[in-house]
Scaffold this active site. Structure first.
Site, PDB file in Angstrom:
ATOM      1  CE1 TYR A  38      -0.109  -0.385 -10.399  1.00  0.00           C
ATOM      2  CE2 TYR A  38      -1.903  -1.198  -9.059  1.00  0.00           C
ATOM      3  CZ  TYR A  38      -0.884  -0.210  -9.120  1.00  0.00           C
ATOM      4  OH  TYR A  38      -0.599   0.602  -8.154  1.00  0.00           O
ATOM      5  N   GLY A  39       0.380  -6.239 -11.985  1.00  0.00           N
ATOM      6  CA  GLY A  39       0.285  -7.484 -11.246  1.00  0.00           C
ATOM      7  C   GLY A  39       1.000  -7.370  -9.670  1.00  0.00           C
ATOM      8  CB  VAL A  40       3.764  -9.371  -8.187  1.00  0.00           C
ATOM      9  CG1 VAL A  40       4.333  -9.589  -6.970  1.00  0.00           C
ATOM     10  CG2 VAL A  40       2.502 -10.394  -8.148  1.00  0.00           C
ATOM     11  CB  ALA A 101       2.561 -16.825 -20.190  1.00  0.00           C
ATOM     12  N   GLY A 102       2.152 -13.622 -20.615  1.00  0.00           N
ATOM     13  CA  GLY A 102       1.282 -12.784 -21.053  1.00  0.00           C
ATOM     14  C   GLY A 102       1.776 -11.453 -21.975  1.00  0.00           C
ATOM     15  CG  HIS A 124      12.241 -12.692 -15.898  1.00  0.00           C
ATOM     16  ND1 HIS A 124      13.501 -13.435 -15.469  1.00  0.00           N
ATOM     17  CD2 HIS A 124      11.248 -14.114 -15.562  1.00  0.00           C
ATOM     18  CE1 HIS A 124      13.468 -14.587 -15.194  1.00  0.00           C
ATOM     19  NE2 HIS A 124      12.034 -15.054 -15.309  1.00  0.00           N
ATOM     20  CD  GLU A 212      11.127 -18.093 -10.836  1.00  0.00           C
ATOM     21  OE1 GLU A 212      11.409 -16.889 -10.312  1.00  0.00           O
ATOM     22  OE2 GLU A 212      10.823 -18.345 -11.991  1.00  0.00           O
TER      23      GLU A 212
HETATM   24  N1  LIG Z   1       6.426 -11.177  -9.119  1.00  0.00           N
HETATM   25  C1  LIG Z   1       7.479 -10.874  -8.893  1.00  0.00           C
HETATM   26  O1  LIG Z   1       7.528 -10.423  -7.685  1.00  0.00           O
HETATM   27  C2  LIG Z   1       8.645 -10.515  -9.883  1.00  0.00           C
HETATM   28  C3  LIG Z   1       9.963 -10.398  -9.111  1.00  0.00           C
HETATM   29  C4  LIG Z   1      11.072  -9.895 -10.131  1.00  0.00           C
HETATM   30  C5  LIG Z   1      10.643 -10.117 -11.682  1.00  0.00           C
HETATM   31  N2  LIG Z   1       9.302 -10.408 -11.900  1.00  0.00           N
HETATM   32  C6  LIG Z   1       9.273 -10.445 -13.309  1.00  0.00           C
HETATM   33  O2  LIG Z   1       8.372  -9.094 -13.479  1.00  0.00           O
HETATM   34  C7  LIG Z   1       7.431  -9.277 -14.577  1.00  0.00           C
HETATM   35  C8  LIG Z   1       5.954  -9.140 -14.269  1.00  0.00           C
HETATM   36  O3  LIG Z   1       5.893 -10.328 -13.186  1.00  0.00           O
HETATM   37  P1  LIG Z   1       4.588 -10.034 -12.275  1.00  0.00           P
HETATM   38  O4  LIG Z   1       4.779 -11.376 -11.185  1.00  0.00           O
HETATM   39  O5  LIG Z   1       4.174  -8.735 -11.609  1.00  0.00           O
HETATM   40  O6  LIG Z   1       3.490 -10.523 -13.328  1.00  0.00           O
HETATM   41  P2  LIG Z   1       2.003 -11.135 -13.185  1.00  0.00           P
HETATM   42  O7  LIG Z   1       2.136 -12.768 -13.149  1.00  0.00           O
HETATM   43  O8  LIG Z   1       1.504 -10.675 -11.587  1.00  0.00           O
HETATM   44  O9  LIG Z   1       1.257 -10.473 -14.209  1.00  0.00           O
HETATM   45  C9  LIG Z   1       1.415  -8.824 -14.299  1.00  0.00           C
HETATM   46  C10 LIG Z   1       0.095  -8.536 -15.165  1.00  0.00           C
HETATM   47  O10 LIG Z   1      -0.248  -8.926 -16.217  1.00  0.00           O
HETATM   48  C11 LIG Z   1      -1.528  -9.173 -16.550  1.00  0.00           C
HETATM   49  N3  LIG Z   1      -1.530 -10.391 -17.711  1.00  0.00           N
HETATM   50  C12 LIG Z   1      -1.003 -11.346 -17.624  1.00  0.00           C
HETATM   51  N4  LIG Z   1      -1.609 -11.812 -18.902  1.00  0.00           N
HETATM   52  C13 LIG Z   1      -2.067 -10.794 -19.725  1.00  0.00           C
HETATM   53  C14 LIG Z   1      -2.295 -10.844 -20.992  1.00  0.00           C
HETATM   54  N5  LIG Z   1      -2.442 -12.016 -21.682  1.00  0.00           N
HETATM   55  N6  LIG Z   1      -3.226  -9.448 -21.380  1.00  0.00           N
HETATM   56  C15 LIG Z   1      -3.197  -8.597 -20.459  1.00  0.00           C
HETATM   57  N7  LIG Z   1      -2.667  -8.681 -19.280  1.00  0.00           N
HETATM   58  C16 LIG Z   1      -2.175  -9.719 -19.038  1.00  0.00           C
HETATM   59  C17 LIG Z   1      -2.035  -9.675 -15.255  1.00  0.00           C
HETATM   60  O11 LIG Z   1      -3.380  -9.627 -15.110  1.00  0.00           O
HETATM   61  C18 LIG Z   1      -1.166  -8.846 -14.145  1.00  0.00           C
HETATM   62  O12 LIG Z   1      -2.101  -7.681 -13.920  1.00  0.00           O
HETATM   63  C19 LIG Z   1       7.897 -10.633 -15.109  1.00  0.00           C
HETATM   64  O13 LIG Z   1       8.548 -10.653 -16.041  1.00  0.00           O
HETATM   65  C20 LIG Z   1       8.327 -11.467 -14.194  1.00  0.00           C
HETATM   66  O14 LIG Z   1       9.076 -12.669 -14.457  1.00  0.00           O
HETATM   67  C21 LIG Z   1       8.576 -10.679 -11.182  1.00  0.00           C
HETATM   68  C1  LIG Z   2      10.127 -13.147  -6.444  1.00  0.00           C
HETATM   69  C2  LIG Z   2      10.874 -14.114  -7.082  1.00  0.00           C
HETATM   70  C3  LIG Z   2      10.546 -15.443  -7.192  1.00  0.00           C
HETATM   71  O1  LIG Z   2      12.227 -13.954  -7.083  1.00  0.00           O
HETATM   72  C4  LIG Z   2      10.817 -13.629  -8.865  1.00  0.00           C
HETATM   73  O2  LIG Z   2      11.654 -14.547  -9.418  1.00  0.00           O
HETATM   74  C5  LIG Z   2       9.340 -14.063  -9.502  1.00  0.00           C
HETATM   75  O3  LIG Z   2       9.209 -14.692 -10.498  1.00  0.00           O
HETATM   76  O4  LIG Z   2       8.297 -13.758  -8.821  1.00  0.00           O
HETATM   77 MG   LIG Z   3      11.253 -15.367 -11.224  1.00  0.00          MG
HETATM   78 MG   LIG Z   4      13.157 -13.863  -8.701  1.00  0.00          MG
END
Ligand SMILES: NC(=O)c1ccc[n+]([C@@H]2O[C@H](COP(=O)([O-])OP(=O)(O)OC[C@H]3O[C@@H](n4cnc5c(N)ncnc54)[C@H](O)[C@@H]3O)[C@@H](O)[C@H]2O)c1
Ligand SMILES: CC(C)(O)[C@@H](O)C(=O)O
Ligand SMILES: [Mg+2]
Ligand SMILES: [Mg+2]
Length: 347
Positions: A38-40, A101-102, A124, A212
């Site tokens: 429940y991150g982003v 990584a998590g 991803h 990114e």
């Molecule tokens: N951030 C974005 O807007 C975005 C956009 C597109 C795709 N993604 C992909 O979506 C996925 C989630 O990304 P995100 O940015 O929401 O993730 P994040 O980095 O915010 O982490 C999400 C959650 O993982 C938890 N976490 C991390 N390591 C942990 C561990 N070892 N044990 C338990 N919990 C752990 C964190 O506390 C957090 O609640 C990834 O694969 C990312 O590449 C993210």
């Molecule tokens: C939002 C982004 C940059 O597009 C995504 O790829 C991420 O890793 O957060």
């Molecule tokens: Mg990315």
């Molecule tokens: Mg992206």
């Protein structure tokens, strides 16, 4: 699928018109969608799915800030909010949205809950593509699918609330049930995508890591800093340098590009500006092209993945990250930005 001509190349895409929300709800009516993390992306995707009428539960570590955030967002412990293993057990679709990584450390626990016929969903291609580094090798009898919103989870939610949507890519790595395609498209529509375009896990991660690090985040900060520093070193004030580097771009010119393309933005500037921009853009392209080549190769060789895993797995990862963000925030350019934002008429 609608066939659309993208600058002379025809591509099949999925739009909300041809795959409406009612169809998505019908496809997923017997599924429990477990969002792990429940991150982003977790909040953005789960809240949009819930508001769109899907059956969603959340998996999070109890006694964590993100558990509290989930409660504040209306998820109910024991009903729609569970410990990670319990949510994964209950879910028929497991959306693995921990940090990349998590995901490595939680993978054994998730794998255990992947019984035949379930779907494993990523946003991803990272974990599967770099499985030599992550160890994420899904069992053969589950669907493995991906929906990757092309933007931040925060934007995904904001645009949904505004009645709009972010475009997303989708991919199928493994179709064990024969339902992977309808499942992934229904999920893509359900999380609030604008249109969906098809890719594969490797192309998704290679393009995403390049984007990114490149124009979306890394290169833009680099080019901002280079211009700001040049203006400052030639005696321009912070106000002048910031407005001429960032503020005008985000407030005035990029909205025009978003609306109607670069040529239209140019056409709405002076002939003097047009002449200069048309003369200089190719020089900037040629100067940065070798850096983009270097970046893409580093992504393709797995070096960027290794660096992310290494850095993001450290116990003091958050503190170090905050220090680096602080360096940006406290730079003169972004301090000037903070002052400029406060002076906006609607601030
Ligand atoms: N951030 C974005 O807007 C975005 C956009 C597109 C795709 N993604 C992909 O979506 C996925 C989630 O990304 P995100 O940015 O929401 O993730 P994040 O980095 O915010 O982490 C999400 C959650 O993982 C938890 N976490 C991390 N390591 C942990 C561990 N070892 N044990 C338990 N919990 C752990 C964190 O506390 C957090 O609640 C990834 O694969 C990312 O590449 C993210
Ligand atoms: C939002 C982004 C940059 O597009 C995504 O790829 C991420 O890793 O957060
Ligand atoms: Mg990315
Ligand atoms: Mg992206």
């Amino acid at each position: 699928m609608a066939t659309i001509n993208f600058g002379g190349v025809k591509e099949d895409v999925v739009t909300r018109e041809e795959f409406p929300m009612e169809k998505a709800r019908e496809v997923l009516k017997d599924e429990t969608i477990a969002i792990i993390g429940y991150g982003v992306q977790g909040p953005g995707q789960s809240l949009n799915l819930r508001d769109n009428g899907f059956n969603v539960i959340i998996g999070q570590r109890k006694d964590s800030k993100t558990w509290d955030k989930a409660v504040a967002d209306g998820w109910v412990p024991g009903e729609t909010l569970f410990e990670i293993e319990e949510a994964a057990k209950r879910g028929t679709i497991i959306q693995f949205l921990l940090s990349d990584a998590g995901q490595i450390s939680l993978w054994p626990a998730i794998k255990q809950q992947l019984t035949a016929g379930k779907a494993l969903y990523f946003s991803h291609g990272f974990g599967v593509t770099y499985n030599d580094q992550t160890g994420i090798v899904p069992p053969k009898d589950v669907d493995v699918i991906l929906v990757a919103p092309k933007g931040s989870g925060t934007s995904l939610r904001r645009l949904f609330l505004a009645g709009q949507g972010l475009n997303s890519s989708f991919a199928i790595f493994q179709d064990a049930t024969g339902r992977a395609r309808e499942r992934v498209i229904a999920l893509g529509i359900g999380v609030g995508s604008g249109y969906l375009f098809e890719t594969d896990f490797k192309k998704e991660v290679f393009s995403d890591l390049t984007g990114e690090r490149g124009t979306l985040m890394g290169a833009i900060q680099g080019i901002f800093a280079a211009q700001y520093e040049t203006l400052r070193s030639k005696g321009h004030s912070p106000s002048e340098a910031f407005n001429e580097t960032v503020e005008e771009l985000t407030q005035s010119l990029m909205p025009l590009v978003a609306e109607n393309g670069m040529d239209w933005m140019y056409a709405n500037c002076s002939t003097t500006a047009q002449r200069g921009a048309l003369d200089w853009w190719k020089k900037f392209r040629d100067a940065t092209k070798p850096v983009f080549e270097e970046l893409y190769n580093s992504v393709a060789e797995g070096k960027e993945a290794a660096r992310s895993i290494e850095s993001n797995s450290q116990p003091d990862y958050r503190e170090k990250l905050n220090e680096e963000l602080k360096e940006l925030r406290e730079s003169e350019m972004w301090q000037a930005g903070s002052a400029v934002r406060k002076l906006r008429p609607n601030a």
